[in-house]
Design a protein around this motif. Structure first.
Motif, short mmCIF file in Angstrom:
data_model
loop_
_atom_site.label_atom_id
_atom_site.label_comp_id
_atom_site.label_asym_id
_atom_site.label_seq_id
_atom_site.Cartn_x
_atom_site.Cartn_y
_atom_site.Cartn_z
N VAL A 174 23.35 -9.98 101.24
CA VAL A 174 24.05 -10.66 100.14
C VAL A 174 23.26 -11.89 99.70
CG1 VAL A 174 26.20 -11.73 99.35
CG2 VAL A 174 26.27 -9.91 101.07
N VAL A 175 23.18 -12.09 98.37
CA VAL A 175 22.55 -13.28 97.82
C VAL A 175 23.51 -13.95 96.84
CG1 VAL A 175 20.23 -12.32 98.05
CG2 VAL A 175 21.47 -12.04 95.89
N PHE A 233 29.37 -8.53 94.10
CA PHE A 233 30.20 -8.68 95.29
C PHE A 233 31.28 -9.68 94.90
CE2 PHE A 233 30.07 -9.37 100.17
CZ PHE A 233 30.79 -8.21 100.38
N THR A 234 32.51 -9.21 94.79
CA THR A 234 33.56 -9.97 94.12
C THR A 234 34.60 -10.51 95.10
OG1 THR A 234 33.27 -8.52 92.21
CG2 THR A 234 35.25 -9.89 92.26
N PRO A 235 34.91 -11.81 95.03
CA PRO A 235 35.96 -12.36 95.90
C PRO A 235 37.34 -11.84 95.49
CG PRO A 235 35.23 -14.02 94.34
CD PRO A 235 34.31 -12.85 94.17
N GLY A 236 38.09 -11.37 96.48
CA GLY A 236 39.44 -10.89 96.24
C GLY A 236 40.46 -11.79 96.92
N LYS A 237 41.59 -11.21 97.29
CA LYS A 237 42.66 -12.00 97.91
C LYS A 237 42.26 -12.52 99.29
CE LYS A 237 47.56 -11.74 99.25
NZ LYS A 237 47.37 -12.02 100.68
N ASP A 238 41.64 -11.64 100.08
CA ASP A 238 41.31 -12.01 101.45
C ASP A 238 39.83 -11.85 101.79
OD1 ASP A 238 44.07 -12.49 102.26
OD2 ASP A 238 44.32 -10.32 102.08
N ALA A 239 39.10 -11.17 100.93
CA ALA A 239 37.69 -10.90 101.25
C ALA A 239 36.93 -10.53 99.98
CB ALA A 239 37.59 -9.76 102.27
N PHE A 240 35.61 -10.48 100.11
CA PHE A 240 34.76 -9.99 99.02
C PHE A 240 34.74 -8.46 99.07
CE2 PHE A 240 33.49 -14.29 98.93
CZ PHE A 240 32.72 -14.53 97.80
N THR A 241 34.64 -7.85 97.90
CA THR A 241 34.64 -6.39 97.84
C THR A 241 33.51 -5.86 96.97
OG1 THR A 241 36.17 -6.38 95.96
CG2 THR A 241 37.14 -6.26 98.18
N LYS A 242 33.01 -4.69 97.33
CA LYS A 242 32.04 -3.98 96.51
C LYS A 242 32.79 -3.23 95.41
CE LYS A 242 28.83 -2.97 100.33
NZ LYS A 242 28.16 -1.87 101.08
N PRO A 243 32.08 -2.87 94.32
CA PRO A 243 32.75 -2.06 93.29
C PRO A 243 33.08 -0.69 93.84
CG PRO A 243 30.39 -2.21 92.87
CD PRO A 243 30.68 -3.16 93.99
N THR A 244 34.20 -0.12 93.40
CA THR A 244 34.60 1.19 93.89
C THR A 244 33.79 2.31 93.25
OG1 THR A 244 36.33 1.26 92.20
CG2 THR A 244 36.95 0.44 94.39
N ARG A 245 33.29 2.07 92.04
CA ARG A 245 32.47 3.07 91.36
C ARG A 245 31.27 2.36 90.74
NH1 ARG A 245 36.45 6.63 87.64
NH2 ARG A 245 34.81 8.17 87.89
N GLN A 246 30.10 2.92 90.94
CA GLN A 246 28.87 2.26 90.51
C GLN A 246 28.11 3.15 89.54
OE1 GLN A 246 27.72 -0.98 91.94
NE2 GLN A 246 26.64 -0.84 90.00
N VAL A 261 23.06 -15.51 101.67
CA VAL A 261 24.32 -16.00 102.22
C VAL A 261 24.91 -14.98 103.18
CG1 VAL A 261 24.87 -17.39 100.17
CG2 VAL A 261 25.71 -15.03 100.32
N THR A 262 25.77 -15.47 104.05
CA THR A 262 26.62 -14.60 104.86
C THR A 262 28.06 -14.91 104.48
OG1 THR A 262 26.61 -16.23 106.66
CG2 THR A 262 25.01 -14.43 106.78
N ILE A 263 28.89 -13.89 104.53
CA ILE A 263 30.28 -14.05 104.10
C ILE A 263 31.22 -13.48 105.17
CG2 ILE A 263 32.00 -13.39 102.38
CD1 ILE A 263 29.77 -13.34 100.30
N ASP A 264 32.19 -14.28 105.54
CA ASP A 264 33.23 -13.86 106.49
C ASP A 264 34.57 -14.06 105.79
OD1 ASP A 264 34.82 -13.22 108.61
OD2 ASP A 264 34.34 -14.99 109.81
N GLY A 265 35.19 -12.96 105.39
CA GLY A 265 36.41 -13.07 104.60
C GLY A 265 36.07 -13.66 103.24
N LEU A 266 36.51 -14.90 103.00
CA LEU A 266 36.17 -15.59 101.77
C LEU A 266 35.29 -16.81 102.04
CD1 LEU A 266 39.60 -15.48 99.89
CD2 LEU A 266 37.55 -14.16 99.35
N LYS A 267 34.87 -16.97 103.28
CA LYS A 267 34.03 -18.12 103.63
C LYS A 267 32.56 -17.78 103.38
CE LYS A 267 32.74 -21.34 107.30
NZ LYS A 267 32.88 -21.71 108.73
N VAL A 268 31.93 -18.58 102.53
CA VAL A 268 30.52 -18.39 102.18
C VAL A 268 29.68 -19.40 102.95
CG1 VAL A 268 28.81 -18.46 100.33
CG2 VAL A 268 31.10 -17.55 99.88
N THR A 269 28.68 -18.90 103.67
CA THR A 269 27.77 -19.78 104.41
C THR A 269 26.36 -19.59 103.87
OG1 THR A 269 29.12 -19.61 106.41
CG2 THR A 269 26.85 -20.39 106.67
#
Length: 292
Positions: A78-79, A116-129, A159-167
């Motif tokens: 992830v970038v 890579f999109t932030p959602g309610k609890d985590a980032f998500t990939k698109p379901t269809r590409q 970056v690394t992402i844990d849930g919605l936390k971006v490091t």
């Protein structure tokens, strides 16, 4: 008083002529995956004072390798990229105004840089590409300008992402795979000079030199010619190349308006047209001021 006014006008005209009028055109470069930045400065008479073309590496050229052996990219890298149009209402300053791209393994076994999109609890990939997200979004000059600025200012991050936390991890400059983020930089190693090719940076020099001499040429009406290509070694063009290593008896060179350009890479007509678009923009700015 009149004499002072005349002198003041003369000084202003001299200053304008010295600095010229500059315009920049942004574009998706090569076959995608790179961001181009064509900049041209003209004087009052429309003569090209300077021209340059930066070709910035996209995520694939700098994302930190995440394979077990640390030598390649795998699903999940992830970038983070500054983007004035991305996540504008998110309250987290680590997310607001940034777009996140994830190296995404598709069902057909190929990879694509997806949003890579932030959602309610985590980032998500698109379901269809269906499309290439990075290239598609960067066709917007607002986004492309922000990316080029970030690349120049070293503000692109792994970056690394844990849930919605971006490091934040390493900067792009620390993990770039080709020596420099800009392919045209003398320290870059992308498309090096070889015995059969003059390489990217000597092609870049040929492009700029020819365009400055022929800014109004019809670059769509090119032809190709087999001819001997000679280059003079210049470490300010390519710090890592030895001109003597290029030993090809002849090469395929672009010809425009019956003039041999000296350029051999396939992007020559495209990049010349982008420079020409910037040239036209600079000429227009001489006559019409636009709000910034």
């Amino acid at each position: 008083m009149k004499r002072i006014a005349i002198v003041s006008i003369a000084i202003l005209l001299c200053a304008w002529t010295a600095f010229g009028q500059t315009a920049t055109k942004y574009f998706v470069a090569h076959q995608g995956g790179y961001i181009g930045e064509a900049t041209v400065t003209v004087d009052k008479k429309g003569k090209v004072l300077s021209a340059s073309l930066n070709e910035w590496q996209g995520p694939g050229g700098w994302a930190e390798y995440n394979s077990p052996d640390g030598k390649s990219l795998m699903d999940g890298a992830v970038v983070r990229v500054p983007d004035p149009l991305a996540n504008t209402s998110n309250p987290d300053p680590m997310i607001k105004g940034y777009m996140f791209y994830v190296y995404n393994l598709k069902e057909d076994g190929t990879y694509v840089w997806s949003q890579f999109t932030p959602g309610k609890d985590a980032f998500t990939k698109p379901t269809r590409q269906y499309e290439l997200d990075f290239e598609g979004l960067m066709s917007n000059p607002i986004r492309a300008a922000a990316y080029a600025k970030a690349a120049r200012e070293d503000n692109l991050y792994n970056v690394t992402i844990d849930g919605l936390k971006v490091t934040l991890g390493k900067k792009a400059s620390q993990t770039v795979h080709y020596g420099n983020m800009d392919k045209a930089n003398k320290m870059a190693t992308y498309m090096p000079l070889t015995k059969e090719s003059i390489g990217y940076r000597y092609n870049y020099k040929a492009l700029i030199d020819f365009f400055k001499a022929h800014p109004t040429a019809d670059y769509t009406a090119f032809s190709l010619k087999k001819t001997k290509v000679t280059i003079v070694e210049d470490k300010n063009v390519d710090a890592n190349a030895k001109a003597a290593d290029y030993t090809a008896a002849e090469d395929t060179v672009f010809v425009v308006a019956d003039a041999v350009t000296g350029a051999t890479y396939s992007d020559f007509p495209h990049y010349a047209l982008e420079l020409q678009a910037a040239y036209k923009m600079a000429l227009a700015l001489q006559h019409k001021a636009f709000k910034k």
